[in-house]
Scaffold this active site. Structure first.
Site, PDB file in Angstrom:
ATOM      1  N   GLY A  10     -13.895  14.786   4.037  1.00  0.00           N
ATOM      2  CA  GLY A  10     -14.644  13.899   3.142  1.00  0.00           C
ATOM      3  C   GLY A  10     -16.146  14.009   3.379  1.00  0.00           C
ATOM      4  O   GLY A  10     -16.606  14.852   4.150  1.00  0.00           O
ATOM      5  N   LYS A  91      -2.539   2.062   2.315  1.00  0.00           N
ATOM      6  CA  LYS A  91      -1.719   2.792   3.290  1.00  0.00           C
ATOM      7  C   LYS A  91      -2.573   3.502   4.350  1.00  0.00           C
ATOM      8  O   LYS A  91      -2.230   3.483   5.530  1.00  0.00           O
ATOM      9  CB  LYS A  91      -0.819   3.806   2.574  1.00  0.00           C
ATOM     10  CG  LYS A  91       0.400   3.131   1.939  1.00  0.00           C
ATOM     11  CD  LYS A  91       1.173   4.067   1.045  1.00  0.00           C
ATOM     12  CE  LYS A  91       2.061   5.002   1.818  1.00  0.00           C
ATOM     13  NZ  LYS A  91       2.885   5.844   0.917  1.00  0.00           N
ATOM     14  N   TYR A 145      -9.213  -2.123  -0.772  1.00  0.00           N
ATOM     15  CA  TYR A 145     -10.099  -1.506   0.223  1.00  0.00           C
ATOM     16  C   TYR A 145     -10.505  -2.525   1.287  1.00  0.00           C
ATOM     17  O   TYR A 145     -10.337  -2.295   2.482  1.00  0.00           O
ATOM     18  CB  TYR A 145     -11.340  -0.964  -0.494  1.00  0.00           C
ATOM     19  CG  TYR A 145     -12.290  -0.224   0.413  1.00  0.00           C
ATOM     20  CD1 TYR A 145     -11.935   1.003   0.972  1.00  0.00           C
ATOM     21  CD2 TYR A 145     -13.561  -0.731   0.692  1.00  0.00           C
ATOM     22  CE1 TYR A 145     -12.819   1.701   1.791  1.00  0.00           C
ATOM     23  CE2 TYR A 145     -14.442  -0.037   1.509  1.00  0.00           C
ATOM     24  CZ  TYR A 145     -14.072   1.178   2.054  1.00  0.00           C
ATOM     25  OH  TYR A 145     -14.944   1.867   2.869  1.00  0.00           O
ATOM     26  N   LYS A 149      -9.294  -2.542   5.380  1.00  0.00           N
ATOM     27  CA  LYS A 149     -10.235  -2.396   6.494  1.00  0.00           C
ATOM     28  C   LYS A 149     -10.210  -3.641   7.391  1.00  0.00           C
ATOM     29  O   LYS A 149     -10.359  -3.536   8.610  1.00  0.00           O
ATOM     30  CB  LYS A 149     -11.654  -2.154   5.967  1.00  0.00           C
ATOM     31  CG  LYS A 149     -11.824  -0.843   5.228  1.00  0.00           C
ATOM     32  CD  LYS A 149     -11.701   0.364   6.154  1.00  0.00           C
ATOM     33  CE  LYS A 149     -12.068   1.662   5.449  1.00  0.00           C
ATOM     34  NZ  LYS A 149     -11.943   2.834   6.328  1.00  0.00           N
TER      35      LYS A 149
END
Ligand code: UDP
Length: 314
Positions: A10, A91, A145, A149
């Site tokens: 990424g 996930k 998201y 986290k």
């Protein structure tokens, strides 16, 4: 040292792999290429210290040999993408963190979780200190998201408390630089792409919401320092220089010499109104603060995108 970097293909992951290799460490990069790109690590593949494993961290991972550290960066990270892939996002944050924490425990490796300023949600405290608990809508479009986290932070902390795994939690604020994906919908690649093509710059809402932008090399330096010597509690990493989205658009137009104009469009739901890190903890604990100015960082990023776009047209 031997490191595992999840999400290594990424934007942040590829810069991190590159830095670790330049320091002569060995790097195993794991990525499922959902939002990462092989192209980001192509130049590293011939390095004997580098290994790429095409795998999904939400499934158990096996690594032969010792590991000194694990950087868990694998995540869908742009609002457009995590709205499109909410289950994969949850996930990688939940199952992916569980698998990699288990691996850290088995190998006696130090574990660094790439968390986010999104744990603060639409913050009611400004600037955001690590002690702030946040204002998150768990079922909103950003919930997948944010909550993945937050769960990962809780899980890492439980592994530290119960199993004495050495953990680090980086709360990463908006970061930009070369290798961001042009079409991931985030503000910097979107605005630069539009400016370079001479299209309208799509400002969401009135554009008076704020963000604070950190250049990628500064962020990576913060991550490696945190891995080496950080506390087990969360540490904000970001650049405290705060700008409105309109100001960001105007800077990009000026620095790219573009004739584009601002186009005001609808603002997505739950978009945080303001965001700025309080980085006193990182300064004190890591002796870290950003060094690259916005002017310098944007100039480098714009020329990288310019080259990328011109190659795409060949
Ligand atoms: N934004 C915008 N136009 C765009 C993309 C983003 O005005 O085409 C705004 C967005 O609404 C948000 C800010 O820029 O207020 C940063 O968005 P981004 O997706 O980069 O990340 P976020 O900080 O929201 O996670």
């Amino acid at each position: 040292m031997r490191y595992l970097v999840t999400g290594g293909a990424g934007f942040l992951g590829s810069h991190l792999c590159e830095k670790l290799l330049s320091q002569k460490h060995q790097v195993i990069c794991v990525d499922n290429l959902l939002t990462g790109f092989r192209e980001n690590i192509e130049h590293l593949l011939s390095n004997p210290g580098f290994e790429f494993v095409h795998a999904d961290v939400s499934k158990p991972i096996e690594v032969n040999g010792g590991l000194d550290g694990i950087y868990h960066l694998a995540s869908v990270a742009s609002p457009v993408h995590y709205t499109r892939y909410p289950i994969q996002t949850l996930k990688s944050g939940a199952l992916g963190s569980h698998n990699t924490l288990g691996l850290a425990k088995a190998k006696g490796a130090t574990y660094l979780l790439a968390s986010t300023s999104e744990v603060y949600g639409d913050p009611l405290e400004h600037p955001q200190k690590e002690s702030y608990w946040g204002n998150v809508n768990p079922i909103g479009i950003r919930g997948a998201y944010d909550e993945s986290k937050r769960f990962a932070e809780a899980l890492a902390t439980a592994y530290w408390r119960m199993h004495k795994v050495r953990i680090r939690i980086a709360r990463i604020f908006n970061t930009y630089g070369p290798r961001m994906a042009l079409n991931d919908g985030r503000v910097i690649p979107t605005f630069i792409g539009q400016a370079l093509r001479g299209e309208g710059i799509t400002v969401h809402g009135d554009g008076l919401q704020t963000r604070s932008l950190c250049y990628v090399s500064d962020l990576i330096e913060g991550l490696t320092r945190l891995m080496e010597s950080g506390p087990p509690e969360p540490v904000n990493l970001g650049n405290p220089q705060e700008l409105t989205i309109r100001e960001i658009a105007e800077r990009i137009i000026r620095l790219s010499g573009s004739a584009s104009r601002l186009t005001y469009v609808d603002r997505p739901a739950d978009d945080p109104e303001k965001r700025r890190p309080d980085i006193s903890k990182a300064k004190k604990e890591l002796g870290w603060e950003p060094r690259v100015s916005l002017e310098e960082g944007l100039t480098t990023t714009i020329s990288w995108f310019k080259q990328k776009l011109s190659m795409a047209h060949r």
